[in-house]
Design an enzyme around this catalytic site. Structure first.
Site, PDB file in Angstrom:
ATOM      1  N   LYS A  23       0.825  -1.222   0.000  1.00 34.60           N
ATOM      2  CA  LYS A  23       0.000   0.000   0.000  1.00 34.60           C
ATOM      3  C   LYS A  23       0.854   1.265   0.000  1.00 34.60           C
ATOM      4  O   LYS A  23       0.643   2.173  -0.800  1.00 34.60           O
ATOM      5  CB  LYS A  23      -0.898   0.018   1.249  1.00 34.60           C
ATOM      6  CG  LYS A  23      -1.538   1.370   1.509  1.00 34.60           C
ATOM      7  CD  LYS A  23      -2.387   1.372   2.763  1.00 34.60           C
ATOM      8  CE  LYS A  23      -1.714   1.838   4.018  1.00 34.60           C
ATOM      9  NZ  LYS A  23      -1.643   3.274   4.249  1.00 34.60           N
ATOM     10  N   ASN A  24       1.821   1.335   0.922  1.00 39.27           N
ATOM     11  CA  ASN A  24       2.532   2.600   1.066  1.00 39.27           C
ATOM     12  C   ASN A  24       3.520   2.859  -0.068  1.00 39.27           C
ATOM     13  O   ASN A  24       3.967   3.996  -0.245  1.00 39.27           O
ATOM     14  CB  ASN A  24       3.191   2.690   2.449  1.00 39.27           C
ATOM     15  CG  ASN A  24       2.141   2.900   3.536  1.00 39.27           C
ATOM     16  OD1 ASN A  24       1.000   3.262   3.248  1.00 39.27           O
ATOM     17  ND2 ASN A  24       2.520   2.651   4.777  1.00 39.27           N
ATOM     18  N   ARG A  94      -4.086  11.319   3.458  1.00 39.36           N
ATOM     19  CA  ARG A  94      -3.010  12.062   4.104  1.00 39.36           C
ATOM     20  C   ARG A  94      -1.759  12.077   3.236  1.00 39.36           C
ATOM     21  O   ARG A  94      -1.009  13.036   3.194  1.00 39.36           O
ATOM     22  CB  ARG A  94      -2.691  11.439   5.458  1.00 39.36           C
ATOM     23  CG  ARG A  94      -2.358  12.419   6.515  1.00 39.36           C
ATOM     24  CD  ARG A  94      -2.504  11.799   7.876  1.00 39.36           C
ATOM     25  NE  ARG A  94      -3.842  11.331   8.124  1.00 39.36           N
ATOM     26  CZ  ARG A  94      -4.841  12.113   8.465  1.00 39.36           C
ATOM     27  NH1 ARG A  94      -4.617  13.395   8.633  1.00 39.36           N
ATOM     28  NH2 ARG A  94      -6.045  11.634   8.667  1.00 39.36           N
ATOM     29  N   CYS A 118      -4.049  13.304  12.677  1.00 42.07           N
ATOM     30  CA  CYS A 118      -4.869  12.101  12.675  1.00 42.07           C
ATOM     31  C   CYS A 118      -4.923  11.595  14.104  1.00 42.07           C
ATOM     32  O   CYS A 118      -4.360  12.216  15.001  1.00 42.07           O
ATOM     33  CB  CYS A 118      -4.292  11.057  11.732  1.00 42.07           C
ATOM     34  SG  CYS A 118      -2.796  10.322  12.342  1.00 42.07           S
ATOM     35  N   PRO A 124       2.971  16.646  10.853  1.00 45.52           N
ATOM     36  CA  PRO A 124       3.646  17.833  10.328  1.00 45.52           C
ATOM     37  C   PRO A 124       4.311  17.559   8.983  1.00 45.52           C
ATOM     38  O   PRO A 124       4.636  16.408   8.662  1.00 45.52           O
ATOM     39  CB  PRO A 124       4.711  18.138  11.390  1.00 45.52           C
ATOM     40  CG  PRO A 124       4.954  16.854  12.082  1.00 45.52           C
ATOM     41  CD  PRO A 124       3.695  16.063  12.005  1.00 45.52           C
ATOM     42  N   ASP A 306       3.753   0.489  12.354  1.00 50.76           N
ATOM     43  CA  ASP A 306       2.438   0.081  11.839  1.00 50.76           C
ATOM     44  C   ASP A 306       2.023  -1.300  12.334  1.00 50.76           C
ATOM     45  O   ASP A 306       0.868  -1.694  12.171  1.00 50.76           O
ATOM     46  CB  ASP A 306       2.424   0.130  10.301  1.00 50.76           C
ATOM     47  CG  ASP A 306       2.509   1.561   9.786  1.00 50.76           C
ATOM     48  OD1 ASP A 306       2.263   2.488  10.586  1.00 50.76           O
ATOM     49  OD2 ASP A 306       2.833   1.763   8.606  1.00 50.76           O
ATOM     50  N   ARG A 398      -9.248   0.444   3.962  1.00 47.05           N
ATOM     51  CA  ARG A 398      -8.318   1.389   3.320  1.00 47.05           C
ATOM     52  C   ARG A 398      -7.014   0.715   2.947  1.00 47.05           C
ATOM     53  O   ARG A 398      -6.352   1.121   1.993  1.00 47.05           O
ATOM     54  CB  ARG A 398      -7.984   2.548   4.284  1.00 47.05           C
ATOM     55  CG  ARG A 398      -9.136   3.464   4.533  1.00 47.05           C
ATOM     56  CD  ARG A 398      -8.662   4.653   5.324  1.00 47.05           C
ATOM     57  NE  ARG A 398      -7.772   5.459   4.488  1.00 47.05           N
ATOM     58  CZ  ARG A 398      -7.636   6.761   4.589  1.00 47.05           C
ATOM     59  NH1 ARG A 398      -8.334   7.415   5.466  1.00 47.05           N
ATOM     60  NH2 ARG A 398      -6.806   7.409   3.810  1.00 47.05           N
TER      61      ARG A 398
HETATM   62  C1  EPZ Z   1       4.405   6.690   6.693  1.00 41.69           C
HETATM   63  O1  EPZ Z   1       3.835   7.891   7.187  1.00 41.69           O
HETATM   64  C2  EPZ Z   1       3.287   5.685   6.589  1.00 41.69           C
HETATM   65  N1  EPZ Z   1       2.244   6.245   5.726  1.00 41.69           N
HETATM   66  C3  EPZ Z   1       2.718   5.385   7.979  1.00 41.69           C
HETATM   67  O2  EPZ Z   1       1.805   4.293   7.823  1.00 41.69           O
HETATM   68  C4  EPZ Z   1       3.837   4.943   8.905  1.00 41.69           C
HETATM   69  O3  EPZ Z   1       3.323   4.821  10.206  1.00 41.69           O
HETATM   70  C5  EPZ Z   1       4.978   5.951   8.897  1.00 41.69           C
HETATM   71  O4  EPZ Z   1       5.416   6.203   7.538  1.00 41.69           O
HETATM   72  C6  EPZ Z   1       6.189   5.494   9.679  1.00 41.69           C
HETATM   73  O5  EPZ Z   1       6.651   4.268   9.163  1.00 41.69           O
HETATM   74  C7  EPZ Z   1       2.393   6.215   4.410  1.00 41.69           C
HETATM   75  O6  EPZ Z   1       3.370   5.744   3.855  1.00 41.69           O
HETATM   76  C8  EPZ Z   1       1.290   6.787   3.625  1.00 41.69           C
HETATM   77  P1  EPZ Z   1       6.951   9.741   8.711  1.00 41.69           P
HETATM   78  P2  EPZ Z   1       4.686   9.236   7.087  1.00 41.69           P
HETATM   79  O7  EPZ Z   1       7.135  10.982   7.919  1.00 41.69           O
HETATM   80  O8  EPZ Z   1       5.603   9.133   5.947  1.00 41.69           O
HETATM   81  C9  EPZ Z   1       7.554  13.123  12.080  1.00 41.69           C
HETATM   82  C10 EPZ Z   1      -0.228   3.153   7.790  1.00 41.69           C
HETATM   83  O9  EPZ Z   1      -0.893   2.672   8.718  1.00 41.69           O
HETATM   84  N2  EPZ Z   1       7.621  14.128  11.003  1.00 41.69           N
HETATM   85  O10 EPZ Z   1       7.956   8.644   8.587  1.00 41.69           O
HETATM   86  O11 EPZ Z   1       3.727  10.367   7.102  1.00 41.69           O
HETATM   87  C11 EPZ Z   1       6.170  12.547  12.285  1.00 41.69           C
HETATM   88  O12 EPZ Z   1       5.364  13.382  13.072  1.00 41.69           O
HETATM   89  C12 EPZ Z   1       0.398   4.525   7.939  1.00 41.69           C
HETATM   90  O13 EPZ Z   1      -0.063   2.568   6.713  1.00 41.69           O
HETATM   91  C13 EPZ Z   1       7.954  15.414  11.307  1.00 41.69           C
HETATM   92  O14 EPZ Z   1       8.184  15.773  12.459  1.00 41.69           O
HETATM   93  O15 EPZ Z   1       5.489   9.159   8.446  1.00 41.69           O
HETATM   94  C14 EPZ Z   1       6.460  11.204  12.910  1.00 41.69           C
HETATM   95  O16 EPZ Z   1       6.611  11.357  14.288  1.00 41.69           O
HETATM   96  C15 EPZ Z   1      -0.020   5.205   9.191  1.00 41.69           C
HETATM   97  N3  EPZ Z   1       8.008  16.335  10.284  1.00 41.69           N
HETATM   98  C16 EPZ Z   1       7.816  10.809  12.298  1.00 41.69           C
HETATM   99  O17 EPZ Z   1       8.339  12.009  11.722  1.00 41.69           O
HETATM  100  C17 EPZ Z   1       7.773  16.012   8.992  1.00 41.69           C
HETATM  101  O18 EPZ Z   1       7.851  16.881   8.122  1.00 41.69           O
HETATM  102  C18 EPZ Z   1       7.775   9.763  11.201  1.00 41.69           C
HETATM  103  O19 EPZ Z   1       6.801  10.149  10.222  1.00 41.69           O
HETATM  104  C19 EPZ Z   1       7.442  14.665   8.692  1.00 41.69           C
HETATM  105  C20 EPZ Z   1       7.362  13.738   9.705  1.00 41.69           C
END
Ligand code: EPZ
Length: 421
Positions: A23-24, A94, A118, A124, A306, A398
């Site tokens: 998916k991702n 998202r 969420c 962010p 996840d 989803r």
């Molecule tokens: C991806 O989200 C996945 N979603 C998430 O899976 C998954 O939990 C996550 O990666 C971590 O593995 C998709 O791929 C669509 P991150 P993503 O940027 O990319 C912080 C699922 O269930 N951060 O790696 O949005 C953030 O707050 C979903 O399939 C900042 O601070 O996650 C978090 O604490 C849910 N600033 C951490 O980084 C930013 O600009 C990791 O987030 C971006 C992120």
């Protein structure tokens, strides 16, 4: 009645299950196809709601999307009519932030509405913003819109303050048509980061180092169409591993890259589960009791966040006390109240959940709060005595293809109860 799954717990799972495409990876690769004016044929797509939403978003931007089958689409982006993705089309997704990298890369301007936070914390995009700015873009995040524009999009050295999957992928997408060399340091190493890089390269991009913490992207002038097949979904694999372990079953999970599952396999072995790896399958078998374990979620190759709700559900029935630390998201334990309704003994203290294993979970009506929490509740239902109703199964739809059918084929007593909405 909300859409729900009705589960009668207690059946052990046995047999073979096929894993769908990731998916991702899919929801990044579909928007990344916007970089090319040619036709991209994407194969092994999971047939799930998030993929369908992303394809609808592209159609609204002017893409011609042809569904060759449930798992194959052809996307022709030669006539994109807009670089603006309004709230009404992106509110359900998202990951629509990937449209920014793709539209900025191809048209040097993008305006994409962003859904808010969420239910497991803020979402962010400050790191995405910082990266695009270093590449010469003006970025504005006002009014819930992620707007970026550049007269000259150029290479840059970008250090990510923390490991972020979305930032790594978005900047990679944005950099492939930029002028010169971009380096992304402290990059995420998830399998789908590598998959997106491979997809970009198959369109003619020059991306090296994906899968390490330093990615180098040498800008090219133009990309072509391609045919690309997605990797299997690591989180779906982990979900079926947990389901097999939870029920004391014996399940062979097929279409798997076992290496992607190292952290999960190691933890299940520690919990008393047998894991037998083959080239493209993993057999998960449990005969003895589940043992307690401590888990800490981390970026890949660590234990995936996840799968955190799923391992918590499993540990709820293990012998002894376990501690699960959530190191990726600030607030990803909101679902534990639902597990407590089933008799789980879980206390949350900040980013840690303390789980005192209990012999019997008891079925009752519960409500999915998000995709992975929903899957965890189904697993709890498979373990529990009696009937569990998992409401709001739309979250599960989803991200999991034919979830209840795959579980039923393994011997689970689960059925879908349709929503009256
Ligand atoms: C991806 O989200 C996945 N979603 C998430 O899976 C998954 O939990 C996550 O990666 C971590 O593995 C998709 O791929 C669509 P991150 P993503 O940027 O990319 C912080 C699922 O269930 N951060 O790696 O949005 C953030 O707050 C979903 O399939 C900042 O601070 O996650 C978090 O604490 C849910 N600033 C951490 O980084 C930013 O600009 C990791 O987030 C971006 C992120």
């Amino acid at each position: 009645m909300l859409g729900a799954f009705k589960i009668n717990g207690g059946n052990q799972l046995h047999g073979n299950v096929q894993i769908s495409g990731a998916k991702n990876a899919a929801i990044a690769i579909i928007p990344a196809s916007l970089l090319s004016e040619g036709v991209c044929r994407i194969e092994n797509l999971p047939y799930i709601k998030d993929v369908n939403y992303m394809l609808e978003i592209l159609e609204k931007l002017g893409s011609k999307v042809t569904r060759v089958s449930d798992h194959i689409v052809e996307i022709d982006n030669s006539n994109i009519t807009s670089h603006v993705a309004d709230y009404d089309i992106v509110q359900r997704m998202r990951a629509s932030y990937y449209l920014v990298g793709a539209l900025l890369g191809r048209f040097k301007k993008a305006a994409v509405s962003m859904p808010g936070g969420c239910n497991f914390g803020e979402r962010p995009v400050n790191l995405h913003k910082k990266g695009f700015e270093l590449m010469g873009a003006d970025v504005n995040l006002q009014g819930g819109i992620f707007a970026a524009e550049a007269t000259h999009l150029h290479g840059a050295n970008i250090y990510c303050d923390l490991v972020s999957v979305g930032t790594t992928i978005n900047l990679m997408i944005g950099a492939v048509l930029a002028d010169g060399l971009t380096t992304i340091e402290n990059a995420a190493k998830e399998p789908h980061v590598v998959d997106v890089a491979n997809f970009l390269n198959s369109m003619g991009a020059n991306v090296k180092g994906a899968g390490t913490d330093s990615i180098r992207i040498k800008g090219v002038k133009k990309l072509s169409g391609c045919t690309y097949s997605l990797i299997p979904d690591q989180i779906e694999v982990g979900t079926f591993m947990m389901a097999a372990a939870a029920t004391g079953g014996d399940v062979t999970i097929e279409n798997v890259i076992p290496k992607h599952m190292d952290a999960v396999s190691a933890k299940l072995v520690e919990m008393g589960v047998d894991i037998i790896e083959n080239d493209e399958s993993i057999r998960v078998k449990r005969t003895g009791p589940l043992k307690c374990a401590n888990v800490k979620t981390l970026p890949y190759p660590g234990f995936p966040t996840d799968l955190q709700p799923l391992i918590v559900a499993l540990l709820a029935s293990a012998n002894g006390t376990s501690i699960v630390n959530e190191d990726v998201w600030e607030n990803r334990f909101q679902y534990v109240g639902e597990l407590r309704r089933m008799g789980a003994n879980i206390t949350v203290n900040g980013r840690a959940a303390i789980i005192q294993g209990t012999k019997h979970l008891v079925g009752c009506p519960i409500t999915a709060t998000d995709l992975r929490a929903g899957a965890a509740m189904v697993i709890a239902g498979l373990m529990a005595d009696g009937e569990t109703i998992v409401n709001e199964n739309k979250y599960i739809d989803r991200g999991y293809e034919y979830f209840e059918t795959k579980l039923r084929n393994l011997g689970a007593d689960i059925e879908r109860i349709d929503s009256e909405d």
